[in-house]
Motif scaffolding. Structure first.
Motif, PDB file in Angstrom:
ATOM      1  N   ALA A  38       0.635  -1.315   0.118  1.00  0.00           N
ATOM      2  CA  ALA A  38      -0.179  -0.071   0.046  1.00  0.00           C
ATOM      3  C   ALA A  38       0.967   1.281  -0.114  1.00  0.00           C
ATOM      4  O   ALA A  38       1.896   1.334   0.604  1.00  0.00           O
ATOM      5  CB  ALA A  38      -0.665   0.071   1.208  1.00  0.00           C
ATOM      6  N   LYS A  42      -4.931   5.910   2.977  1.00  0.00           N
ATOM      7  CA  LYS A  42      -6.420   5.382   2.677  1.00  0.00           C
ATOM      8  C   LYS A  42      -6.345   4.129   2.150  1.00  0.00           C
ATOM      9  O   LYS A  42      -7.030   3.213   2.920  1.00  0.00           O
ATOM     10  CB  LYS A  42      -6.928   6.235   1.467  1.00  0.00           C
ATOM     11  CG  LYS A  42      -8.216   6.169   1.346  1.00  0.00           C
ATOM     12  CD  LYS A  42      -8.875   7.034   0.137  1.00  0.00           C
ATOM     13  CE  LYS A  42      -9.996   6.528   0.022  1.00  0.00           C
ATOM     14  NZ  LYS A  42     -10.458   6.031  -1.445  1.00  0.00           N
ATOM     15  N   GLU A  43      -5.298   3.602   1.421  1.00  0.00           N
ATOM     16  CA  GLU A  43      -4.980   2.177   1.182  1.00  0.00           C
ATOM     17  C   GLU A  43      -4.881   1.140   2.410  1.00  0.00           C
ATOM     18  O   GLU A  43      -5.422   0.245   2.616  1.00  0.00           O
ATOM     19  CB  GLU A  43      -3.913   1.873   0.126  1.00  0.00           C
ATOM     20  CG  GLU A  43      -4.436   2.246  -1.224  1.00  0.00           C
ATOM     21  CD  GLU A  43      -3.011   2.229  -2.222  1.00  0.00           C
ATOM     22  OE1 GLU A  43      -3.348   2.884  -3.352  1.00  0.00           O
ATOM     23  OE2 GLU A  43      -2.140   1.919  -1.791  1.00  0.00           O
ATOM     24  N   GLU A  45      -5.595   1.966   5.618  1.00  0.00           N
ATOM     25  CA  GLU A  45      -6.734   1.885   6.339  1.00  0.00           C
ATOM     26  C   GLU A  45      -7.863   1.005   5.724  1.00  0.00           C
ATOM     27  O   GLU A  45      -8.172  -0.052   6.475  1.00  0.00           O
ATOM     28  CB  GLU A  45      -7.312   3.430   6.518  1.00  0.00           C
ATOM     29  CG  GLU A  45      -8.568   3.496   7.322  1.00  0.00           C
ATOM     30  CD  GLU A  45      -8.353   2.911   8.456  1.00  0.00           C
ATOM     31  OE1 GLU A  45      -7.408   2.528   9.165  1.00  0.00           O
ATOM     32  OE2 GLU A  45      -9.653   2.588   9.348  1.00  0.00           O
ATOM     33  N   GLU A  46      -7.822   0.932   4.331  1.00  0.00           N
ATOM     34  CA  GLU A  46      -8.909  -0.330   3.700  1.00  0.00           C
ATOM     35  C   GLU A  46      -8.246  -1.577   4.044  1.00  0.00           C
ATOM     36  O   GLU A  46      -9.197  -2.623   4.542  1.00  0.00           O
ATOM     37  CB  GLU A  46      -8.795   0.055   2.294  1.00  0.00           C
ATOM     38  CG  GLU A  46      -9.910   1.153   1.832  1.00  0.00           C
ATOM     39  CD  GLU A  46      -9.585   1.674   0.477  1.00  0.00           C
ATOM     40  OE1 GLU A  46      -9.998   2.608   0.212  1.00  0.00           O
ATOM     41  OE2 GLU A  46      -8.785   1.113  -0.215  1.00  0.00           O
ATOM     42  N   LEU A  47      -6.814  -2.000   4.046  1.00  0.00           N
ATOM     43  CA  LEU A  47      -6.569  -3.052   4.344  1.00  0.00           C
ATOM     44  C   LEU A  47      -6.739  -3.491   5.825  1.00  0.00           C
ATOM     45  O   LEU A  47      -7.396  -4.486   6.121  1.00  0.00           O
ATOM     46  CB  LEU A  47      -5.131  -3.344   3.818  1.00  0.00           C
ATOM     47  CG  LEU A  47      -4.590  -3.185   2.643  1.00  0.00           C
ATOM     48  CD1 LEU A  47      -3.212  -3.250   2.527  1.00  0.00           C
ATOM     49  CD2 LEU A  47      -5.172  -4.230   1.838  1.00  0.00           C
ATOM     50  N   ARG A  48      -6.826  -2.499   6.571  1.00  0.00           N
ATOM     51  CA  ARG A  48      -7.086  -2.789   7.892  1.00  0.00           C
ATOM     52  C   ARG A  48      -8.421  -3.358   8.252  1.00  0.00           C
ATOM     53  O   ARG A  48      -8.788  -4.095   8.945  1.00  0.00           O
ATOM     54  CB  ARG A  48      -6.669  -1.457   8.892  1.00  0.00           C
ATOM     55  CG  ARG A  48      -6.564  -1.601  10.482  1.00  0.00           C
ATOM     56  CD  ARG A  48      -6.608  -0.448  11.011  1.00  0.00           C
ATOM     57  NE  ARG A  48      -7.921   0.196  11.090  1.00  0.00           N
ATOM     58  CZ  ARG A  48      -9.010  -0.001  11.692  1.00  0.00           C
ATOM     59  NH1 ARG A  48      -9.214  -1.104  12.489  1.00  0.00           N
ATOM     60  NH2 ARG A  48      -9.951   0.634  11.412  1.00  0.00           N
ATOM     61  N   ILE A  49      -9.257  -2.486   7.713  1.00  0.00           N
ATOM     62  CA  ILE A  49     -10.625  -2.744   7.812  1.00  0.00           C
ATOM     63  C   ILE A  49     -10.865  -4.164   7.226  1.00  0.00           C
ATOM     64  O   ILE A  49     -11.588  -5.025   7.766  1.00  0.00           O
ATOM     65  CB  ILE A  49     -11.507  -1.812   6.871  1.00  0.00           C
ATOM     66  CG1 ILE A  49     -11.518  -0.433   7.854  1.00  0.00           C
ATOM     67  CG2 ILE A  49     -13.046  -2.120   6.946  1.00  0.00           C
ATOM     68  CD1 ILE A  49     -11.837   0.816   7.232  1.00  0.00           C
ATOM     69  N   LYS A  50     -10.396  -4.564   5.974  1.00  0.00           N
ATOM     70  CA  LYS A  50     -10.593  -5.633   5.344  1.00  0.00           C
ATOM     71  C   LYS A  50     -10.257  -6.868   6.298  1.00  0.00           C
ATOM     72  O   LYS A  50     -11.041  -7.862   6.286  1.00  0.00           O
ATOM     73  CB  LYS A  50      -9.866  -5.667   3.999  1.00  0.00           C
ATOM     74  CG  LYS A  50      -9.986  -7.003   3.175  1.00  0.00           C
ATOM     75  CD  LYS A  50      -9.410  -6.953   1.686  1.00  0.00           C
ATOM     76  CE  LYS A  50      -9.685  -8.281   0.963  1.00  0.00           C
ATOM     77  NZ  LYS A  50      -8.797  -8.664   0.204  1.00  0.00           N
ATOM     78  N   TYR A  51      -9.166  -6.721   6.968  1.00  0.00           N
ATOM     79  CA  TYR A  51      -8.669  -7.938   7.737  1.00  0.00           C
ATOM     80  C   TYR A  51      -8.881  -7.697   9.137  1.00  0.00           C
ATOM     81  O   TYR A  51      -9.235  -8.986   9.705  1.00  0.00           O
ATOM     82  CB  TYR A  51      -7.104  -8.175   7.434  1.00  0.00           C
ATOM     83  CG  TYR A  51      -6.682  -8.424   5.957  1.00  0.00           C
ATOM     84  CD1 TYR A  51      -6.917  -9.761   5.222  1.00  0.00           C
ATOM     85  CD2 TYR A  51      -6.168  -7.582   5.220  1.00  0.00           C
ATOM     86  CE1 TYR A  51      -6.583 -10.099   4.200  1.00  0.00           C
ATOM     87  CE2 TYR A  51      -6.046  -7.807   3.864  1.00  0.00           C
ATOM     88  CZ  TYR A  51      -6.289  -9.279   3.423  1.00  0.00           C
ATOM     89  OH  TYR A  51      -5.890  -9.303   1.946  1.00  0.00           O
ATOM     90  N   SER A  53     -10.643  -5.455  11.169  1.00  0.00           N
ATOM     91  CA  SER A  53     -11.579  -4.932  11.701  1.00  0.00           C
ATOM     92  C   SER A  53     -12.748  -5.880  12.488  1.00  0.00           C
ATOM     93  O   SER A  53     -12.792  -7.079  11.885  1.00  0.00           O
ATOM     94  CB  SER A  53     -12.887  -3.979  10.887  1.00  0.00           C
ATOM     95  OG  SER A  53     -13.215  -4.804   9.785  1.00  0.00           O
ATOM     96  N   GLY A  56     -13.793  -7.878   9.703  1.00  0.00           N
ATOM     97  CA  GLY A  56     -12.885  -8.286   8.919  1.00  0.00           C
ATOM     98  C   GLY A  56     -12.786  -9.767   8.512  1.00  0.00           C
ATOM     99  O   GLY A  56     -13.155 -10.533   9.474  1.00  0.00           O
TER     100      GLY A  56
END
Ligand code: PHE
Length: 360
Positions: A38, A42-43, A45-51, A53, A56
């Motif tokens: 990443a 922003k990218e 944060e998107e990965l953090r949410i994907k895995y 959260s 996730g």
């Protein structure tokens, strides 16, 4: 009826299947996370949410963990925890490398106050030289300059130094090897010869400039230094004029309470000759280690222009008389500023030079 899938067996198959599915999923995810890339916040944060959260992928696996048979929970649980930790580490390291990149690049903060522009200042020798010039121009002296590479005539012969005379050794001279008639001037008296060549009295001039003598460099001497020499030729110029002029100079330079004294001396170009002392400006004449407990400091040489010098320069020595004097700028600067090592003036260390900013 015979049970072809006795309870135990079914249970075993079931268990292995679930365990394998979980382990596969964990391995796949782990590989996927390891390869994550990443570049923007922003990218990441998107990965953090994907895995990571609550909804996730890893949290989902923790949800499925409930279905893992008890005897497998230990092994699978450990793998799951490892997966979660390595995913957290991966996200953090992505953040870290992004921040490092950001700060190594465009880290300008336009709201910071600007660093001050460092202004230079006059060199202390220039300060003192200009002050000497100021004092004498107030008395009507003009300023004359001449070449640093001179000939024997202007430095010695025209100033009544006979050839082979030991007086020439008073000033250890740098000669040009190929032509001993050419030399580096040892004093700026040479400039006064050039003035006398071109002008008739009244002459009232000072010649500031750089001079050269073959001397070992020490705290008190240098092979290159600076002088201001003065010459006054007119009708009826007397020793009293010399004395009054130099007293005025001393009091302007070192303070109104300064006294002078003249001691007999010898220079080929003046007769009589004298050396002038001023009362020590550091102890006021009481005695200190700068004036070597005498209360007096020697600052210049002077005298009445020898008639031979006037004759050499085609000035009528019956009609005119004159006085001359010469001083070292370094010496005056050392006394004025309390500098105890002459070499400091030539090293140009800004920490030294900066100290003269406030005063001038
Ligand atoms: N020229 C002398 C020197 O350099 C100084 C001096 C000048 C002495 C004029 C007397 C008169 O030492």
């Amino acid at each position: 009826m015979q049970d072809i899938f006795p309870h135990g067996e079914t249970q075993v198959l079931n268990t292995d299947y679930k365990k394998l599915r979980m382990i596969d999923k964990i391995k796949n995810l782990s590989g996927e996370i390891e390869a994550l890339k990443a570049t923007t916040e922003k990218e990441i944060e998107e990965l953090r949410i994907k895995y990571l959260s609550k909804k996730g992928e890893i949290s989902q696996l923790f949800g499925e963990f409930r279905n893992v048979p008890n005897e497998m929970k230990r092994e699978v649980g450990q793998l799951l925890n490892e997966l979660k930790n390595s995913a957290t580490d991966k996200i953090n390291s992505l953040k870290g490398s992004m921040q490092a990149e950001a700060s190594s690049g465009n880290d300008m903060d336009l709201t910071l106050p600007a660093s001050p522009i460092k202004l230079g200042s006059r060199h202390p020798l220039s300060v003192v030289k200009n002050e000497i010039i100021d004092i004498f121009t107030r008395l009507g002296f003009t300023i004359s300059e001449g070449p640093e590479v001179e000939d024997d005539w202007h430095v010695f012969s025209a100033l009544n130094f006979p050839e082979e005379h030991p007086a020439r050794d008073m000033q250890d001279t740098f000669f040009i090897e190929k032509n001993p008639d050419i030399l580096l001037r040892t004093h700026t008296s040479s400039v006064q010869v050039r003035v006398m060549e071109n002008e008739q009295p009244p002459i009232r001039t000072i010649s500031p400039g750089r001079v050269f003598r073959n001397e070992a460099i020490s705290a008190r001497a240098h092979c290159i230094f600076h002088q201001v020499e003065g010459l006054y030729i007119d009708e009826n110029v007397s020793f009293a004029d010399l004395k009054q002029t130099l007293l005025y100079f001393a009091q302007e330079m070192f303070g109104k309470e300064t006294q002078i004294r003249l001691r007999p001396s010898f220079f080929p170009f003046t007769e009589p000759s004298a050396e002038m002392d001023v009362t020590c400006n550091l102890c006021g004449g009481k005695g200190c280690n700068v004036c070597k407990y005498t209360g007096w400091l020697e600052i210049l040489g002077c005298g009445m222009v020898d008639p031979n010098v006037l004759k050499s320069n085609n000035i009528d020595s019956e009609k005119y008389t004159g006085f001359a004097f010469g001083m070292g700028v370094e010496r005056i600067a050392m006394l004025k500023f309390g500098v105890n090592d002459l070499r400091l003036f030539f090293e140009n260390d800004v920490r030294f030079l900066d100290q003269f900013k406030a005063a001038y």
